[in-house]
Design a protein around this motif. Structure first.
Motif, PDB file in Angstrom:
ATOM      1  N   LYS A   1     -52.970  22.807 -28.733  1.00 63.07           N
ATOM      2  CA  LYS A   1     -54.105  22.808 -28.051  1.00 63.07           C
ATOM      3  C   LYS A   1     -55.144  21.857 -27.818  1.00 63.07           C
ATOM      4  CE  LYS A   1     -54.000  27.493 -27.247  1.00 63.07           C
ATOM      5  NZ  LYS A   1     -53.693  28.110 -25.954  1.00 63.07           N
ATOM      6  N   TYR A   2     -55.292  21.120 -28.869  1.00 63.13           N
ATOM      7  CA  TYR A   2     -56.088  19.931 -29.060  1.00 63.13           C
ATOM      8  C   TYR A   2     -55.364  18.865 -27.956  1.00 63.13           C
ATOM      9  CZ  TYR A   2     -59.842  16.918 -30.890  1.00 63.13           C
ATOM     10  OH  TYR A   2     -60.887  16.132 -30.851  1.00 63.13           O
ATOM     11  N   LEU A   3     -54.416  18.635 -27.753  1.00 62.58           N
ATOM     12  CA  LEU A   3     -53.886  17.664 -26.725  1.00 62.58           C
ATOM     13  C   LEU A   3     -54.091  18.059 -25.678  1.00 62.58           C
ATOM     14  CD1 LEU A   3     -50.242  16.529 -28.527  1.00 62.58           C
ATOM     15  CD2 LEU A   3     -52.395  15.331 -28.597  1.00 62.58           C
ATOM     16  N   GLU A   4     -53.857  19.591 -25.323  1.00 64.41           N
ATOM     17  CA  GLU A   4     -54.270  19.859 -24.057  1.00 64.41           C
ATOM     18  C   GLU A   4     -55.599  19.736 -23.608  1.00 64.41           C
ATOM     19  OE1 GLU A   4     -53.180  24.213 -24.480  1.00 64.41           O
ATOM     20  OE2 GLU A   4     -51.226  23.701 -24.227  1.00 64.41           O
ATOM     21  N   GLN A   5     -56.622  19.338 -24.496  1.00 65.07           N
ATOM     22  CA  GLN A   5     -57.908  19.126 -24.257  1.00 65.07           C
ATOM     23  C   GLN A   5     -58.231  17.605 -23.670  1.00 65.07           C
ATOM     24  OE1 GLN A   5     -60.499  20.317 -27.292  1.00 65.07           O
ATOM     25  NE2 GLN A   5     -59.752  22.514 -27.558  1.00 65.07           N
ATOM     26  N   ILE A   6     -57.162  16.827 -24.393  1.00 65.56           N
ATOM     27  CA  ILE A   6     -57.065  15.359 -23.977  1.00 65.56           C
ATOM     28  C   ILE A   6     -56.553  15.055 -22.898  1.00 65.56           C
ATOM     29  CG2 ILE A   6     -56.286  13.214 -24.936  1.00 65.56           C
ATOM     30  CD1 ILE A   6     -56.646  14.386 -27.836  1.00 65.56           C
ATOM     31  N   VAL A   7     -55.432  15.895 -22.332  1.00 56.74           N
ATOM     32  CA  VAL A   7     -54.698  15.357 -21.245  1.00 56.74           C
ATOM     33  C   VAL A   7     -55.411  15.319 -20.011  1.00 56.74           C
ATOM     34  CG1 VAL A   7     -52.940  16.407 -19.766  1.00 56.74           C
ATOM     35  CG2 VAL A   7     -52.522  16.205 -21.950  1.00 56.74           C
ATOM     36  N   PRO A   8     -56.391  16.161 -19.677  1.00 64.02           N
ATOM     37  CA  PRO A   8     -57.192  16.016 -18.481  1.00 64.02           C
ATOM     38  C   PRO A   8     -57.939  14.664 -18.427  1.00 64.02           C
ATOM     39  CG  PRO A   8     -57.437  18.316 -18.920  1.00 64.02           C
ATOM     40  CD  PRO A   8     -56.885  17.426 -20.199  1.00 64.02           C
ATOM     41  N   MET A   9     -58.295  14.253 -19.589  1.00 68.51           N
ATOM     42  CA  MET A   9     -59.124  12.782 -19.614  1.00 68.51           C
ATOM     43  C   MET A   9     -58.184  11.777 -18.936  1.00 68.51           C
ATOM     44  SD  MET A   9     -61.554  12.415 -22.814  1.00 68.51           S
ATOM     45  CE  MET A   9     -60.624  13.796 -23.621  1.00 68.51           C
ATOM     46  N   LEU A  10     -56.898  11.710 -19.646  1.00 67.57           N
ATOM     47  CA  LEU A  10     -55.783  10.856 -19.375  1.00 67.57           C
ATOM     48  C   LEU A  10     -55.398  10.976 -17.975  1.00 67.57           C
ATOM     49  CD1 LEU A  10     -54.153  10.821 -22.679  1.00 67.57           C
ATOM     50  CD2 LEU A  10     -55.882   9.438 -22.067  1.00 67.57           C
ATOM     51  N   ASN A  11     -55.439  12.147 -17.120  1.00 61.35           N
ATOM     52  CA  ASN A  11     -54.955  12.338 -15.955  1.00 61.35           C
ATOM     53  C   ASN A  11     -55.666  12.039 -15.057  1.00 61.35           C
ATOM     54  OD1 ASN A  11     -52.296  13.802 -16.384  1.00 61.35           O
ATOM     55  ND2 ASN A  11     -53.051  15.706 -16.435  1.00 61.35           N
ATOM     56  N   LYS A  12     -56.865  11.955 -15.253  1.00 60.62           N
ATOM     57  CA  LYS A  12     -58.047  11.482 -14.357  1.00 60.62           C
ATOM     58  C   LYS A  12     -57.887  10.157 -14.182  1.00 60.62           C
ATOM     59  CE  LYS A  12     -61.623  14.398 -15.797  1.00 60.62           C
ATOM     60  NZ  LYS A  12     -62.748  14.753 -16.157  1.00 60.62           N
ATOM     61  N   SER A  13     -57.477   9.285 -15.054  1.00 60.85           N
ATOM     62  CA  SER A  13     -57.477   7.647 -15.029  1.00 60.85           C
ATOM     63  C   SER A  13     -56.088   7.090 -14.685  1.00 60.85           C
ATOM     64  CB  SER A  13     -57.879   7.260 -16.680  1.00 60.85           C
ATOM     65  OG  SER A  13     -56.875   7.787 -17.410  1.00 60.85           O
ATOM     66  N   ASP A  14     -55.271   7.998 -14.303  1.00 63.48           N
ATOM     67  CA  ASP A  14     -53.795   7.775 -13.729  1.00 63.48           C
ATOM     68  C   ASP A  14     -53.097   7.063 -14.686  1.00 63.48           C
ATOM     69  OD1 ASP A  14     -54.186   8.967 -11.124  1.00 63.48           O
ATOM     70  OD2 ASP A  14     -54.981   7.129 -10.543  1.00 63.48           O
ATOM     71  N   ILE A  15     -53.237   7.416 -16.097  1.00 60.46           N
ATOM     72  CA  ILE A  15     -52.374   6.682 -17.322  1.00 60.46           C
ATOM     73  C   ILE A  15     -50.884   7.618 -17.486  1.00 60.46           C
ATOM     74  CG2 ILE A  15     -52.192   6.637 -19.847  1.00 60.46           C
ATOM     75  CD1 ILE A  15     -54.924   5.592 -19.801  1.00 60.46           C
ATOM     76  N   LEU A  16     -51.249   8.955 -17.054  1.00 59.13           N
ATOM     77  CA  LEU A  16     -50.114   9.820 -17.340  1.00 59.13           C
ATOM     78  C   LEU A  16     -49.386  10.262 -16.083  1.00 59.13           C
ATOM     79  CD1 LEU A  16     -51.558  12.278 -19.918  1.00 59.13           C
ATOM     80  CD2 LEU A  16     -49.844  10.256 -20.381  1.00 59.13           C
ATOM     81  N   LEU A  17     -48.142  10.315 -15.789  1.00 57.65           N
ATOM     82  CA  LEU A  17     -47.564  10.976 -14.801  1.00 57.65           C
ATOM     83  C   LEU A  17     -47.074  12.649 -15.500  1.00 57.65           C
ATOM     84  CD1 LEU A  17     -45.002   8.653 -13.451  1.00 57.65           C
ATOM     85  CD2 LEU A  17     -47.216   9.266 -12.664  1.00 57.65           C
ATOM     86  N   ALA A  18     -47.176  13.832 -14.819  1.00 61.42           N
ATOM     87  CA  ALA A  18     -47.222  14.754 -14.978  1.00 61.42           C
ATOM     88  C   ALA A  18     -45.947  15.610 -14.080  1.00 61.42           C
ATOM     89  CB  ALA A  18     -48.317  15.827 -15.211  1.00 61.42           C
ATOM     90  N   SER A  19     -45.241  16.470 -14.921  1.00 65.27           N
ATOM     91  CA  SER A  19     -44.184  17.244 -14.371  1.00 65.27           C
ATOM     92  C   SER A  19     -44.061  18.693 -14.746  1.00 65.27           C
ATOM     93  CB  SER A  19     -42.709  16.701 -14.556  1.00 65.27           C
ATOM     94  OG  SER A  19     -41.811  17.249 -13.874  1.00 65.27           O
ATOM     95  N   ARG A  20     -44.315  19.677 -14.054  1.00 68.43           N
ATOM     96  CA  ARG A  20     -44.204  20.975 -14.084  1.00 68.43           C
ATOM     97  C   ARG A  20     -42.912  21.594 -14.154  1.00 68.43           C
ATOM     98  NH1 ARG A  20     -49.524  22.816 -14.428  1.00 68.43           N
ATOM     99  NH2 ARG A  20     -50.943  21.444 -13.140  1.00 68.43           N
ATOM    100  N   GLY A  21     -42.794  22.625 -15.087  1.00 68.66           N
ATOM    101  CA  GLY A  21     -41.328  23.424 -14.893  1.00 68.66           C
ATOM    102  C   GLY A  21     -40.915  23.198 -16.274  1.00 68.66           C
ATOM    103  N   PHE A  22     -39.207  23.672 -16.093  1.00 70.86           N
ATOM    104  CA  PHE A  22     -38.498  23.837 -17.141  1.00 70.86           C
ATOM    105  C   PHE A  22     -38.337  22.306 -18.097  1.00 70.86           C
ATOM    106  CE2 PHE A  22     -33.919  23.403 -18.908  1.00 70.86           C
ATOM    107  CZ  PHE A  22     -34.231  24.307 -20.095  1.00 70.86           C
ATOM    108  N   GLN A  23     -38.088  21.330 -17.288  1.00 71.39           N
ATOM    109  CA  GLN A  23     -38.087  20.083 -17.953  1.00 71.39           C
ATOM    110  C   GLN A  23     -39.313  19.329 -17.716  1.00 71.39           C
ATOM    111  OE1 GLN A  23     -35.384  19.027 -19.538  1.00 71.39           O
ATOM    112  NE2 GLN A  23     -34.090  20.609 -19.232  1.00 71.39           N
ATOM    113  N   GLY A  24     -40.361  19.892 -17.758  1.00 69.24           N
ATOM    114  CA  GLY A  24     -41.801  19.309 -17.379  1.00 69.24           C
ATOM    115  C   GLY A  24     -42.313  18.579 -18.732  1.00 69.24           C
ATOM    116  N   GLY A  25     -43.322  17.874 -18.503  1.00 63.30           N
ATOM    117  CA  GLY A  25     -43.955  16.981 -19.708  1.00 63.30           C
ATOM    118  C   GLY A  25     -44.802  15.990 -19.099  1.00 63.30           C
ATOM    119  N   TYR A  26     -44.735  14.991 -19.874  1.00 67.24           N
ATOM    120  CA  TYR A  26     -45.665  14.033 -19.327  1.00 67.24           C
ATOM    121  C   TYR A  26     -44.825  12.769 -19.943  1.00 67.24           C
ATOM    122  CZ  TYR A  26     -49.350  17.370 -19.554  1.00 67.24           C
ATOM    123  OH  TYR A  26     -50.063  18.445 -19.141  1.00 67.24           O
ATOM    124  N   ARG A  27     -45.257  11.477 -19.116  1.00 69.33           N
ATOM    125  CA  ARG A  27     -44.827  10.096 -19.345  1.00 69.33           C
ATOM    126  C   ARG A  27     -45.835   9.178 -18.858  1.00 69.33           C
ATOM    127  NH1 ARG A  27     -39.499   8.746 -16.429  1.00 69.33           N
ATOM    128  NH2 ARG A  27     -40.156   6.914 -17.226  1.00 69.33           N
TER     129      ARG A  27
END
Length: 136
Positions: free
Chosen positions: A40-66
């Motif tokens: 839950k805490y990481l879920e609060q941090i992810v949007p900050m990192l997503n806004k800065s284009d540090i992360l790539l996200a993929s949804r679905g069964f094999q989803g996650g971050y890189r």
């Protein structure tokens, strides 16, 4: 200056992604388990990192971050500034701040040297460096 848990956990999350960059997209629950951090805490941090284009996200069964780029492209300073804001030890040495007492204040030189030292460290250590240190 004290780095908050948000900054420390963001750094740990990105370090985990750097260590597992060859695994494809990494699930947040796996990062949380390995880092012993609340998902839950990481879920609060992810949007900050997503806004800065540090992360790539993929949804679905094999989803996650890189990581969007290789670990050597991300400095500790870059990551901490995203989560913490300024790393300046006092307001008067922040960029764009004009202190009316600077010409009379003997301590301003101390704060500038401390600010330069902090930035000199965090801006010259990358996620790749941290991965290397962990492997030693």
């Amino acid at each position: 200056m004290k780095i908050s848990t948000k900054g420390r956990y963001a750094l740990r999350m990105l370090l985990d992604l750097a260590q597992h960059q060859n695994d494809g997209y990494v699930a947040l629950k796996d990062i949380a388990r390995r880092q012993n951090v609340s998902k839950k805490y990481l879920e609060q941090i992810v949007p900050m990192l997503n806004k800065s284009d540090i992360l790539l996200a993929s949804r679905g069964f094999q989803g996650g971050y890189r990581l969007a780029q290789s670990p050597d492209k991300y400095t500790v300073g870059m990551i901490l500034r995203l989560t913490e804001g300024s790393l300046a030890p006092v307001d008067c040495v922040e960029d764009g701040t004009d202190c009316g007492r600077a010409d009379q204040c003997v301590t301003v030189l101390l704060w500038k040297k401390l600010n330069d030292a902090i930035n000199g460290v965090v801006d010259n250590i990358t996620l790749a460096d941290l991965v290397d240190w962990q492997m030693q």
